[in-house]
Design an enzyme around this catalytic site. Structure first.
Site, PDB file in Angstrom:
ATOM      1  N   GLU A 134      -5.478  -8.461   0.671  1.00  9.53           N
ATOM      2  CA  GLU A 134      -6.063  -8.162   1.986  1.00  9.53           C
ATOM      3  C   GLU A 134      -7.554  -7.941   1.814  1.00  9.53           C
ATOM      4  O   GLU A 134      -7.982  -7.212   0.905  1.00  9.53           O
ATOM      5  CB  GLU A 134      -5.477  -6.882   2.620  1.00  9.53           C
ATOM      6  CG  GLU A 134      -4.087  -7.037   3.167  1.00  9.53           C
ATOM      7  CD  GLU A 134      -3.579  -5.770   3.867  1.00  9.53           C
ATOM      8  OE1 GLU A 134      -4.398  -4.988   4.403  1.00  9.53           O
ATOM      9  OE2 GLU A 134      -2.356  -5.580   3.874  1.00  9.53           O
ATOM     10  N   GLU A 155       0.796  -1.240   0.000  1.00 13.77           N
ATOM     11  CA  GLU A 155       0.000   0.000   0.000  1.00 13.77           C
ATOM     12  C   GLU A 155       0.821   1.280   0.000  1.00 13.77           C
ATOM     13  O   GLU A 155       0.744   2.079   0.941  1.00 13.77           O
ATOM     14  CB  GLU A 155      -0.962   0.006   1.186  1.00 13.77           C
ATOM     15  CG  GLU A 155      -1.942  -1.150   1.165  1.00 13.77           C
ATOM     16  CD  GLU A 155      -3.019  -1.038   2.245  1.00 13.77           C
ATOM     17  OE1 GLU A 155      -2.864  -0.223   3.166  1.00 13.77           O
ATOM     18  OE2 GLU A 155      -4.015  -1.758   2.143  1.00 13.77           O
TER      19      GLU A 155
HETATM   20  C1  FCB Z   1      -4.414  -2.069   5.623  1.00 13.65           C
HETATM   21  C2  FCB Z   1      -3.016  -2.385   6.076  1.00 13.65           C
HETATM   22  C3  FCB Z   1      -2.953  -3.450   7.132  1.00 13.65           C
HETATM   23  C4  FCB Z   1      -4.077  -3.319   8.139  1.00 13.65           C
HETATM   24  C5  FCB Z   1      -5.406  -3.194   7.436  1.00 13.65           C
HETATM   25  C6  FCB Z   1      -6.579  -3.109   8.379  1.00 13.65           C
HETATM   26  O1  FCB Z   1      -4.456  -0.796   5.066  1.00 13.65           O
HETATM   27  O2  FCB Z   1      -2.233  -2.809   4.994  1.00 13.65           O
HETATM   28  O3  FCB Z   1      -1.688  -3.379   7.736  1.00 13.65           O
HETATM   29  O4  FCB Z   1      -3.823  -2.254   8.980  1.00 13.65           O
HETATM   30  O5  FCB Z   1      -5.383  -2.064   6.623  1.00 13.65           O
END
Ligand code: FCB
Length: 454
Positions: free
Chosen positions: A364, A165
């Protein structure tokens, strides 16, 4: 209807080093920007730090057993750069590398593919002192670090992820300053974005020198929804739509167009400093975009929710306002739950990048809820199960529509240190009692296991 997902689909979970490892001074680990950021001032909601976190550095065997019992065939974790290069330069620290060596081997023993992220925001502090990501040099240091890691683990890691990210690291860490390193570069955040992307491109080549494993990046995608002041899409005006386009350029396209299209996106004119991304100059030097767009094997997609965007209501540093989206349930974080947003995102990436889009992984996907135990001590997190099941269905729908998605990683295996929220936001399939380090699988863990088995 037959399941559209390929038989080798990767079902995984994801974590990151600073959020779970603890042991921040063990075996020669140097300090990172998150160590000082959490210790200085009151940046974290509950005043906590990642000093201990889930104590995963010492308890990793127990956590690998949880992964094996869960039945995942892939595990996404990150390496702490300051464990490998305590001061950000020089030869690899053997004790730091040995930890990841043990972790990778124990995953492989259980038939779990190691998916290693090189950088999940924990920059060695000495590199920050030299300018951090505002400095071009940091991109070259990142490639050196990638080379060390590839030489040590490149024969066993199954998928590399360079950066996690870069958008969030730029905007939260270097623009609003609510994440480490706490900078507020309102006039020119773009060097931070460009140097991360350059570091990514250099690292891709460095990784490939010693490893045949595919290479990806994990981007945060937050689809921009133009909404009116009431939070409804139906009441958005043309100004709101223009603001949403600016947000999309700044948050999403800025980190994908250079990778896949070898150019910076249109739509950034409302941002101070963005003119430096047009053409070649002392920031974007000849050859940089070619390096950044080095062929990628896969694109990682981190998706949580769409962003509600409206026209700016004050002359602030950004040409948009964030607005609440109405009409959807929300998580404990207040984030709207929009599973179809994931399907639409995957389909739109396919449309925008067409034939240059590589395979994708949802790297994620997850949610925080309060997770109060029942009288029997069991965490019946039905809301998390509903969230995940909706998002898995969205992936199925995208694959059925022809989008090449090869895996899905739940954030997260464990409740962990959620950055500025400290331990107040729980994302795990496994509950962690931070006083005792006791791990208790939640109902969502059993649900995910059954899904993978089926
Ligand atoms: C993302 C991050 C991860 C975690 C999630 C909830 O943006 O990559 O580390 O904090 O959010």
């Amino acid at each position: 209807m037959p399941d559209p997902l390929p038989p080798d689909f990767r079902w995984g979970v994801a974590t990151s080093a600073y959020q779970i490892e603890g042991a921040t001074t063990a075996d020669g680990r140097g300090p990172s920007i998150w160590d000082t950021f959490t210790h200085d001032g009151d940046h974290v909601a509950d005043g906590t730090t990642g000093d201990v976190a889930c104590d995963h550095y010492r308890r990793y065997r127990e956590d690998v057993a949880l992964l094996a019992d869960l039945g995942v065939n892939a595990y996404r974790f990150s390496l702490a750069w300051p464990r490998i290069q305590p001061s950000g330069t020089g030869v690899g620290n053997p004790d730091g590398l040995a930890f990841y060596d043990r972790l990778v081997d124990s995953l492989l023993e259980r038939g779990i593919d190691p998916v290693a992220t090189l950088y999940h925001w924990d920059l060695p502090l000495t590199l920050q002192a030299a300018g951090g990501w505002t400095a071009r040099e940091t991109a070259y240091r990142f490639a050196d670090y990638a080379a060390i890691v590839s030489a040590a683990l490149g024969d066993r890691v199954r998928l590399w992820i360079t950066l996690n990210e870069p958008a969030i690291h730029t905007i939260y860490g270097h623009f609003w300053g609510m994440h480490a390193p706490g900078l507020q570069l309102f006039d020119d955040p773009f060097p931070v974005a460009h140097h991360q992307l350059l570091g990514h491109g250099l690292a891709v080549a460095a990784l490939r020198a010693d490893s045949a494993a595919p290479v990806a990046i994990a981007n945060n995608y937050s689809p921009a929804w133009a909404v009116g002041p009431d939070g409804e899409r139906g009441s958005a005006t043309d100004e709101d739509r223009a603001a949403a386009d600016a947000y999309d350029a700044f948050h999403n396209r800025l980190y994908t167009d250079p990778l896949l299209l070898c150019r910076y996106p249109d739509g950034l004119h409302g941002f101070s400093g963005a003119d430096r991304l047009a053409g070649e100059n002392d920031l974007v030097r000849p050859g940089d975009l070619a390096t950044i767009s080095t062929w990628l094997d896969a694109l990682g997609v981190n998706y949580y929710n769409p962003a509600g965007i409206g026209a700016p209501s004050w002359p602030g540093p950004l040409p948009y306002d964030m607005r609440l989206i109405e009409g959807f349930p929300t998580t404990y974080f207040g984030w709207p739950v929009v599973p179809d947003g994931l399907r639409d995102l995957l389909v739109s990436l396919r449309q925008r990048y067409a034939h240059v889009l590589p395979d994708m992984y949802v790297t994620e996907s997850g949610c925080s809820y309060e997770d109060v135990p029942g009288p029997d001590g069991i965490f019946e997190d039905e809301d998390r199960i509903a969230y995940l099941s909706g998002h898995v269905d969205a992936v199925r729908a995208a694959v059925a529509a022809g989008v090449p998605v090869r895996g899905y990683f739940v954030w997260s295996l464990l409740d962990n240190f959620e950055w500025t929220e400290g331990f107040t936001k729980r994302f795990g399939l496994v509950h962690v009692d931070f006083a005792t380090q006791r791990r208790t699988p939640k109902a969502s863990y059993a649900w995910y296991r059954a899904l993978i088995r089926a």
